[in-house]
Scaffold this active site. Structure first.
Site, short mmCIF file in Angstrom:
data_model
loop_
_atom_site.label_atom_id
_atom_site.label_comp_id
_atom_site.label_asym_id
_atom_site.label_seq_id
_atom_site.Cartn_x
_atom_site.Cartn_y
_atom_site.Cartn_z
N HIS A 1 -16.64 -25.98 -37.49
CA HIS A 1 -16.63 -25.10 -38.66
C HIS A 1 -16.41 -23.67 -38.14
CE1 HIS A 1 -17.34 -23.65 -42.60
NE2 HIS A 1 -18.62 -23.92 -42.77
N ASP B 1 -9.02 -19.80 -37.92
CA ASP B 1 -9.65 -19.51 -36.63
C ASP B 1 -8.65 -19.36 -35.49
OD1 ASP B 1 -12.37 -19.58 -37.46
OD2 ASP B 1 -12.07 -21.71 -37.83
N HIS C 1 -7.16 -28.84 -40.94
CA HIS C 1 -8.12 -28.41 -41.95
C HIS C 1 -8.35 -29.55 -42.92
CE1 HIS C 1 -10.05 -25.94 -45.03
NE2 HIS C 1 -10.27 -25.08 -44.05
N1 COA Z 1 -6.12 -31.43 -32.84
C1 COA Z 1 -5.63 -32.68 -32.68
N2 COA Z 1 -5.70 -33.65 -33.60
C2 COA Z 1 -6.29 -33.34 -34.75
C3 COA Z 1 -6.84 -32.06 -35.02
C4 COA Z 1 -6.72 -31.08 -34.01
N3 COA Z 1 -7.19 -29.85 -34.18
N4 COA Z 1 -7.36 -32.04 -36.26
C5 COA Z 1 -7.17 -33.26 -36.76
N5 COA Z 1 -6.52 -34.05 -35.86
C6 COA Z 1 -6.09 -35.43 -36.04
C7 COA Z 1 -7.27 -36.39 -36.02
O1 COA Z 1 -7.55 -36.85 -34.72
C8 COA Z 1 -6.77 -37.47 -36.93
O2 COA Z 1 -5.85 -38.25 -36.23
P1 COA Z 1 -5.76 -39.84 -36.45
O3 COA Z 1 -5.33 -40.01 -37.88
O4 COA Z 1 -4.76 -40.32 -35.45
O5 COA Z 1 -7.16 -40.37 -36.20
C9 COA Z 1 -5.99 -36.74 -38.00
O6 COA Z 1 -5.54 -35.53 -37.35
C10 COA Z 1 -6.81 -36.38 -39.24
O7 COA Z 1 -7.91 -35.56 -38.84
P2 COA Z 1 -9.37 -35.70 -39.39
O8 COA Z 1 -10.34 -35.53 -38.26
O9 COA Z 1 -9.50 -36.95 -40.22
O10 COA Z 1 -9.44 -34.48 -40.38
P3 COA Z 1 -10.75 -33.85 -40.99
O11 COA Z 1 -10.36 -33.33 -42.32
O12 COA Z 1 -11.92 -34.78 -40.93
O13 COA Z 1 -11.09 -32.66 -39.98
C11 COA Z 1 -11.16 -30.53 -38.99
C12 COA Z 1 -10.76 -31.35 -40.22
C13 COA Z 1 -10.98 -29.04 -39.29
C14 COA Z 1 -12.65 -30.79 -38.63
C15 COA Z 1 -10.26 -30.96 -37.81
O14 COA Z 1 -8.90 -30.70 -38.12
C16 COA Z 1 -10.64 -30.26 -36.51
O15 COA Z 1 -11.56 -30.73 -35.82
N6 COA Z 1 -9.93 -29.13 -36.14
C17 COA Z 1 -10.25 -28.40 -34.96
C18 COA Z 1 -11.47 -27.52 -35.22
C19 COA Z 1 -11.13 -26.34 -36.09
O16 COA Z 1 -10.14 -25.63 -35.88
N7 COA Z 1 -12.00 -26.11 -37.08
C20 COA Z 1 -11.87 -24.97 -37.96
C21 COA Z 1 -11.66 -25.39 -39.37
S1 COA Z 1 -11.34 -23.97 -40.38
#
Ligand code: COA
Length: 435
Positions: free
Chosen positions: A268, A363, A307
């Site tokens: 987050h 971010d 996101h």
């Molecule tokens: N880098 C690489 N792969 C990513 C990714 C990232 N930053 N974010 C998502 N993915 C991939 C996941 O591994 C998943 O792949 P799969 O379908 O092969 O399993 C797919 O994209 C969907 O992601 P998911 O984790 O289901 O999305 P979510 O909605 O649950 O998660 C976040 C959203 C923001 C938690 C996630 O994108 C993340 O961890 N980002 C990095 C942290 C970040 O920048 N957070 C700030 C948010 S404002």
């Protein structure tokens, strides 16, 4: 049959139910009547992580994640970032409309005159170790304010609520600045009422022996824009926590502390700190392809990408990129920006990121600006928490005054033993404990 209704046939008994559709949603409680017999509890929805559940009706922030749109109270974020001060936007979020000149003057005056912390709160901060993480200090100190303002627990009294809102908006920059001064072993600087919200924050952070601290106008404006962009983001993880704690009618200080705790997580608000660590780890542009391969192989995530809601370019990231250029005109260019730009370029052309609709989020560039402004990575999430306090409070106020809201209490699907008899200790065979 109404056209705005969902017709559901329960194949277990061939009964059909009609469930009204309102504002693109059905009420989960309408599913309770779908049962197989008198002893059946009724149908529930199962939605871990709230992927498709609306927990409230809200008129504060609108996001269209597919189109990359963000609006506060109907105003596009781009227009607010270009034309408003952070406190003007805070007024908008908290009150529903942009202020008139006299309303803004009164609001700014009120916030400016509540920035001081009780001296005992300063002593409280002294108790932290020299190397305590600023976010841990921030969370604890905001929670501690609850003991300074015990009347805050009267959350159903609108006047008392309004007073705590002013106190929190005013004091979070002071707490944030003091966590920084504490970690550097520097004396705390009292607020200066002649300065704007962000100028005063910079004064409390960085003033040394000079009579008055003067921040660079462009840098103060950049921080103000960053605060506007971070002020609210509808039902994100920390806002959901704010509403959940607030729904138990806990006071707003402990509720904001809880929300800030959620914000501190690396998925987050902690992500911007992680972005800088990632850029440090990558080191040079030549290492970017190998790093992307590591991400694609699932060894790590590309921090600052992806996101839950935006499946398009985060509109805040675009404004932040623009702001970064203005900041670097003052501070000089930063090698991390070059790596970030190249990383973004390569990722946006890569099938892995295209297929999953992963774009830079707020971010990705914010950490680079924060660093150029002189902040250490440990402070980044605290910088997020200051403006987001406004969003948490706007959402809390909306929740408290919403007659449909009750204490937040989800259901579960129980998967454990139904019932078993007690076993005396000498007869137990033990369990294998897996991590
Ligand atoms: N880098 C690489 N792969 C990513 C990714 C990232 N930053 N974010 C998502 N993915 C991939 C996941 O591994 C998943 O792949 P799969 O379908 O092969 O399993 C797919 O994209 C969907 O992601 P998911 O984790 O289901 O999305 P979510 O909605 O649950 O998660 C976040 C959203 C923001 C938690 C996630 O994108 C993340 O961890 N980002 C990095 C942290 C970040 O920048 N957070 C700030 C948010 S404002």
């Amino acid at each position: 049959m109404s056209t705005d209704a969902l017709s559901i046939t329960d194949k277990r008994n061939d009964r059909t139910y009609e469930v009204p559709i309102q504002k693109g949603a059905i009420r989960a409680m309408d599913l309770r009547k779908i049962k197989t017999g008198a002893d059946d509890f009724g149908l529930m929805t199962y939605d871990p992580a709230f992927l498709n559940t609306a927990s409230c009706q809200s008129s504060i922030t609108f996001i269209d994640g597919d189109k990359g749109i963000l609006r506060y109270r109907g105003y596009p974020i781009e227009q607010l970032a270009e034309n408003c001060s952070f406190l003007e936007v805070a007024y908008l979020l908290l009150n529903g409309d942009l202020p008139t000149t006299s309303q803004l003057d009164e609001w700014v005056d009120s916030v400016t005159h509540h920035t001081m912390l009780h001296e005992t709160t300063k002593t409280f901060l002294e108790g932290f170790r020299y190397d305590a993480h600023p976010m841990g200090m921030f969370i604890s100190t905001v929670a501690a304010l609850s003991t300074v303002y015990p009347e805050a627990r009267n959350v159903l009294d609108p006047e008392i609520r309004a007073k705590q809102i002013v106190r929190l908006v005013s004091k979070v920059p002071t707490i944030a600045a003091y966590t920084y001064r504490h970690s550097r072993g520097l004396p705390y600087i009292y607020p200066d009422n002649s300065l704007t919200y962000t100028e005063n924050f910079m004064n409390m952070l960085w003033r040394m022996m000079e009579h008055q601290y003067r921040s660079h106008p462009m840098l103060a404006r950049a921080l103000d824009i960053l605060f506007i962009l971070h002020a609210d983001h509808e039902q994100n993880c920390s806002t959901n926590v704010m509403r959940a704690i607030g729904s138990a009618q806990a006071d707003p200080f402990v509720s904001v502390a809880g929300a800030a705790a959620a914000l501190s997580g690396p998925l987050h608000g902690g992500a911007n700190e992680e972005v800088l660590r990632m850029l440090d780890e990558i080191g040079t542009q030549a290492n970017i392809p190998a790093y992307i391969e590591k991400v694609k192989a699932g060894h790590c995530k590309l921090m600052g990408f992806g996101h839950r809601v935006y499946k398009n370019y985060d509109p805040r990231a675009r404004i932040i990129k623009w702001t970064a250029d203005r900041v670097f005109e003052v501070t000089g260019r930063n090698s991390k920006l070059e790596i970030a730009l190249e990383l973004e370029r390569i990722a946006l052309e890569d099938e892995y990121f295209i297929k999953r609709r992963l774009y830079p989020n707020v971010d990705f560039y914010s950490g680079i600006i924060y660093q150029a402004l002189g902040f250490r990575p440990e402070m980044f999430t605290v910088l997020f928490a200051i403006p987001r306090t406004v969003g948490w409070l706007a959402q809390w106020q909306e929740m408290i005054t919403d007659p449909e809201q009750k204490i937040a209490r989800p259901r579960q699907i129980y998967t454990g033993h139904m019932q078993r008899d007690f076993v005396p200790i000498e007869q137990r065979t033990g369990v294998s404990v897996s991590a």
